[in-house]
Design a protein around this motif. Structure first.
Motif, PDB file in Angstrom:
ATOM      1  N   SER A 187      54.681  51.083  22.740  1.00  0.00           N
ATOM      2  CA  SER A 187      54.687  49.754  22.132  1.00  0.00           C
ATOM      3  C   SER A 187      53.892  49.833  20.848  1.00  0.00           C
ATOM      4  O   SER A 187      52.880  50.538  20.787  1.00  0.00           O
ATOM      5  CB  SER A 187      54.011  48.758  23.083  1.00  0.00           C
ATOM      6  N   GLU A 212      60.119  56.483  32.528  1.00  0.00           N
ATOM      7  CA  GLU A 212      60.523  55.715  33.711  1.00  0.00           C
ATOM      8  C   GLU A 212      61.177  56.663  34.699  1.00  0.00           C
ATOM      9  O   GLU A 212      62.202  57.263  34.399  1.00  0.00           O
ATOM     10  CB  GLU A 212      61.551  54.635  33.330  1.00  0.00           C
ATOM     11  N   LYS A 218      68.726  48.908  33.929  1.00  0.00           N
ATOM     12  CA  LYS A 218      68.063  48.325  32.755  1.00  0.00           C
ATOM     13  C   LYS A 218      66.911  49.135  32.174  1.00  0.00           C
ATOM     14  O   LYS A 218      66.194  48.640  31.320  1.00  0.00           O
ATOM     15  CB  LYS A 218      67.657  46.887  33.029  1.00  0.00           C
ATOM     16  N   HIS A 219      66.764  50.368  32.629  1.00  0.00           N
ATOM     17  CA  HIS A 219      65.695  51.193  32.080  1.00  0.00           C
ATOM     18  C   HIS A 219      66.227  52.399  31.323  1.00  0.00           C
ATOM     19  O   HIS A 219      67.029  53.170  31.834  1.00  0.00           O
ATOM     20  CB  HIS A 219      64.770  51.684  33.193  1.00  0.00           C
ATOM     21  N   TYR A 223      63.956  53.495  23.941  1.00  0.00           N
ATOM     22  CA  TYR A 223      64.670  52.262  23.583  1.00  0.00           C
ATOM     23  C   TYR A 223      64.122  51.705  22.277  1.00  0.00           C
ATOM     24  O   TYR A 223      63.075  52.135  21.797  1.00  0.00           O
ATOM     25  CB  TYR A 223      64.584  51.230  24.718  1.00  0.00           C
ATOM     26  N   HIS A 225      62.484  48.770  20.198  1.00  0.00           N
ATOM     27  CA  HIS A 225      61.558  47.698  20.529  1.00  0.00           C
ATOM     28  C   HIS A 225      61.346  46.843  19.287  1.00  0.00           C
ATOM     29  O   HIS A 225      60.953  47.357  18.244  1.00  0.00           O
ATOM     30  CB  HIS A 225      60.235  48.359  20.937  1.00  0.00           C
ATOM     31  N   TYR A 332      45.014  43.634  27.240  1.00  0.00           N
ATOM     32  CA  TYR A 332      45.023  42.903  25.960  1.00  0.00           C
ATOM     33  C   TYR A 332      45.445  41.441  26.104  1.00  0.00           C
ATOM     34  O   TYR A 332      45.422  40.688  25.142  1.00  0.00           O
ATOM     35  CB  TYR A 332      45.930  43.605  24.950  1.00  0.00           C
ATOM     36  N   MET A 355      63.873  40.314  29.089  1.00  0.00           N
ATOM     37  CA  MET A 355      64.231  40.735  27.725  1.00  0.00           C
ATOM     38  C   MET A 355      63.001  40.801  26.833  1.00  0.00           C
ATOM     39  O   MET A 355      62.962  41.551  25.867  1.00  0.00           O
ATOM     40  CB  MET A 355      65.233  39.761  27.114  1.00  0.00           C
ATOM     41  N   ARG A 361      46.606  37.068  22.774  1.00  0.00           N
ATOM     42  CA  ARG A 361      45.799  38.271  22.952  1.00  0.00           C
ATOM     43  C   ARG A 361      44.348  37.921  23.253  1.00  0.00           C
ATOM     44  O   ARG A 361      43.798  36.952  22.702  1.00  0.00           O
ATOM     45  CB  ARG A 361      45.863  39.150  21.698  1.00  0.00           C
ATOM     46  N   GLY A 398      51.619  37.556  20.359  1.00  0.00           N
ATOM     47  CA  GLY A 398      52.739  38.430  19.990  1.00  0.00           C
ATOM     48  C   GLY A 398      53.631  38.716  21.176  1.00  0.00           C
ATOM     49  O   GLY A 398      53.389  38.243  22.296  1.00  0.00           O
ATOM     50  N   PHE A 399      54.636  39.499  20.919  1.00  0.00           N
ATOM     51  CA  PHE A 399      55.645  39.760  21.970  1.00  0.00           C
ATOM     52  C   PHE A 399      56.383  41.065  21.666  1.00  0.00           C
ATOM     53  O   PHE A 399      56.337  41.573  20.534  1.00  0.00           O
ATOM     54  CB  PHE A 399      56.670  38.616  22.015  1.00  0.00           C
ATOM     55  N   ILE A 416      72.686  49.327  31.003  1.00  0.00           N
ATOM     56  CA  ILE A 416      72.004  49.348  29.703  1.00  0.00           C
ATOM     57  C   ILE A 416      72.403  50.569  28.874  1.00  0.00           C
ATOM     58  O   ILE A 416      72.357  50.540  27.652  1.00  0.00           O
ATOM     59  CB  ILE A 416      70.468  49.285  29.887  1.00  0.00           C
TER      60      ILE A 416
END
Ligand code: 4AD
Ligand code: MG
Length: 431
Positions: A187, A212, A218-219, A223, A225, A332, A355, A361, A398-399, A416
Motif C-alpha cells: 500500500s 495471499e 477476489k485475490h 494488483y 491500487h 494507523y 472494493m 488516520r 484516506g482510502f 478477478i
C-alpha cells in the motif's frame, strides 16, 4: 486511398453503401462457400465480415484468403455493403486482400480448460471478452484520474520498494535489497501521508503486492491500487469523496463502454442507477443483521466471502460498513473512545466483496508507537512515519481502492483474474 478506417466506424454506419474503405486487423473467423470466402476480421474496435470473391480480387488474393488461418494479419480494401446477415449488419466486399502475416495454427479453439487458457493468456487476450474488459478498465482508470483532477487531488508517485509494512507481515513479499531486507509495497498509504504536508490532497495508482496464500475469486498477488489521502479531511468527508468517485466511474463506464458491457452480459442500468450517497452500516449493526439472517458470525469476527454476500445481497449499490473494532485493524487507523476505529470498508453489492478500505488516520504519536510494538514491529523502521506526527500533524483521512475489484464488479465477472491481462495468483506468474 491510404488511410485506414476502424472497423467500428463501418459497423456504426459512418459510410454509405458503395463507399470505399480500407481496414487492417486479424482473421477472427473464416468460412468458404465455393468461389466465395467469408473472412471475419477484427481490429481493436470490433469485427466485420469481408466477402472475398473469386474474380472480384486478384487470383493470388483469393488463394491467400482461402489458405490464411485464424489470426493471420491482413489488410482488406473494398466497398461497404449493408447486409442483415453479416455480424453488425455491414459487410466489406473485398477488392484487395493482403496478408501481412500467415498465422500458424492458433492453439485456442472452443471448450478449452481454464488452466490451458491461462497458459496461453498472451494469445487469449485477443478474445472479445478480455478485450472488452480491458477497455472498461481503461475507462475506469481514466475516470479515476479525471475525477481526482476535478477535485484538486495531485497524482503522485510513491515507491514500490519499501522498508515498512502498512498492512502487516503475513502478506509481505520480502526481497534482498543489496544485503538489506526490503519489501514490495502492499500500500502506498504511509508515503501518501507524508505527501499531504506539501500537497494536501494526493493520490496514486500503483501496483500493490500481497503474498495471499488463499485461492479465491477476489485475490491477486499483484494488483493495481488507487489510494487517496487528504489533509484536514474528516472520515465522513473521505467517504463522501469515495462514493461520488464510484458513481462517476460507474456512469462513465455505462456511457462509454455500452458495447463492451453488452459483450460481457452486464446490465448497464444497474451502473447508471448507482447514486451517492451510499448506505452506511456500523460494523456492530452489520453483525446483528448477519445473525438475524442466520450467519454464525459474532462481534470481533472479520467478514468472509459468505458474510459479505449475505450482507449485500439485498443491495443494488455499494454499501459502507463503518467502525470496525480497532483491535481488528492496523496501527494507523484513528481509534474512537468506544474502541471502534474511525474506518470503513466499501462493499460491492451482491457479494462482489470489498472494493475500498479507508479510515481517518491516528494522530496520537504514543498510541501509534504502542500499537506498532504490539504488532511486533521495530519502531526504528517507522521513525520517518512517526515524524509526520511530530511536525505539523493534522487531522487527515484516506482510502485504498482495488482497481481490479472495482473492474470485476463493473464488468460483472466471476473471477478477478479476468480483470487483468496477466494475472498473478498463488500458483502462477507465467506468462
Ligand atoms: O483494505 P486494504 O488492505 O487497505 C489498505 O491497504 C490501506 N492501506 C489502503 C489505504 O487506506 N490507503 O486494501 C485496500 C483495497 C481493498 O479494499 C481491495 O479492494 C484491494 O485493496 N485489495 C486487493 N485486490 C486484489 N487482490 C488482493 N489480494 C487485494 N488485497 C486488497
Ligand atoms: Mg481491507
Amino acid at each position: 486511398m491510404s488511410t485506414f478506417s476502424s472497423i467500428s466506424s463501418v459497423i456504426e454506419g459512418n459510410f454509405n453503401e458503395g463507399d470505399p474503405v480500407k481496414i487492417r486487423g486479424w482473421i477472427y473467423r473464416s468460412r468458404q462457400q465455393g468461389k466465395l470466402n467469408f473472412v471475419v476480421v477484427r481490429d481493436a474496435s470490433g469485427i466485420i465480415q469481408c466477402a472475398v470473391k473469386k474474380g472480384a480480387v486478384k487470383d493470388k488474393h483469393f488463394e491467400d484468403a482461402t489458405k490464411a488461418l485464424l489470426e493471420s494479419a491482413v489488410i482488406v480494401e473494398g466497398t461497404v455493403k449493408k447486409d442483415g446477415r453479416a455480424p453488425g449488419g455491414w459487410e466489406l466486399q473485398a477488392k484487395e486482400f493482403d496478408v501481412l502475416h500467415f498465422s500458424e495454427i492458433f492453439p485456442i479453439s472452443r471448450d478449452q480448460s481454464t488452466e490451458f487458457l491461462l497458459d496461453v493468456r498472451h494469445l487469449w487476450l485477443r478474445s472479445r471478452e478480455l478485450t472488452a474488459v480491458m477497455k472498461v478498465k481503461a475507462t475506469i482508470l481514466a475516470g479515476i484520474r479525471e475525477f481526482c483532477a476535478k477535485e484538486g487531488y495531485f497524482e503522485t508517485t510513491p515507491p514500490i520498494l519499501t522498508s515498512s509494512a502498512a498492512e502487516g507481515g503475513s502478506t509481505l513479499f520480502e526481497l534482498d535489497y543489496f544485503g538489506q531486507k526490503a519489501f514490495l509495497s502492499q500500500s502506498a498509504q504511509l508515503h501518501l501521508e507524508a505527501l499531504i504536508f506539501s500537497l494536501e490532497k494526493v493520490y496514486a495508482i500503483t501496483p500493490s503486492f500481497r503474498a495471499e496464500k488463499s485461492r479465491t475469486t477476489k485475490h491477486l498477488t499483484e494488483y493495481w491500487h488507487f489510494e487517496g489521502e487528504a489533509a484536514h479531511c474528516t472520515h465522513d468527508e473521505i467517504m463522501d469523496f469515495e462514493e461520488r468517485l464510484v458513481e462517476y466511474v460507474c456512469h462513465k463506464a455505462a456511457k462509454e463502454n455500452r458495447k463492451d458491457l453488452e459483450i460481457l452480459g452486464r446490465d448497464t442500468k444497474e451502473l447508471e442507477n448507482v447514486k451517492a450517497p451510499f448506505e452506511k452500516i456500523k460494523y456492530a449493526d452489520a453483525v446483528k443483521i448477519l445473525q438475524k439472517k442466520g450467519a454464525k458470525c459474532k462481534e470481533g469476527d472479520d467478514f468472509g466471502a459468505d458474510e459479505e454476500k449475505l450482507l449485500t445481497d439485498d443491495f443494488a449499490q455499494p454499501v459502507f460498513v463503518t467502525n470496525f473494532p480497532a483491535k481488528m485493524k492496523p496501527f494507523y487507523m484513528k481509534e474512537n473512545e468506544d474502541g471502534t476505529a474511525n474506518n470503513h470498508d466499501l462493499l460491492a453489492p451482491k457479494g462482489f466483496g470489498e472494493m475500498i478500505g479507508g479510515s481517518e488516520r491516528e494522530t496520537d504519536l504514543k498510541l501509534i508507537e504502542r500499537k506498532l510494538k504490539k504488532a511486533g514491529e521495530n519502531t526504528k523502521n517507522y521513525e520517518w512515519y512517526l515524524d509526520l506526527r511530530r511536525f505539523g500533524s493534522v487531522q487527515h483521512s484516506g482510502f485504498g481502492l482495488g482497481v481490479e475489484r472495482l473492474t470485476r464488479w463493473i464488468c460483472g465477472l466471476e473471477h478477478i483474474r479476468d480483470t487483468t491481462p496477466f494475472p498473478r495468483v498463488i500458483n502462477r506468474a507465467y506468462p
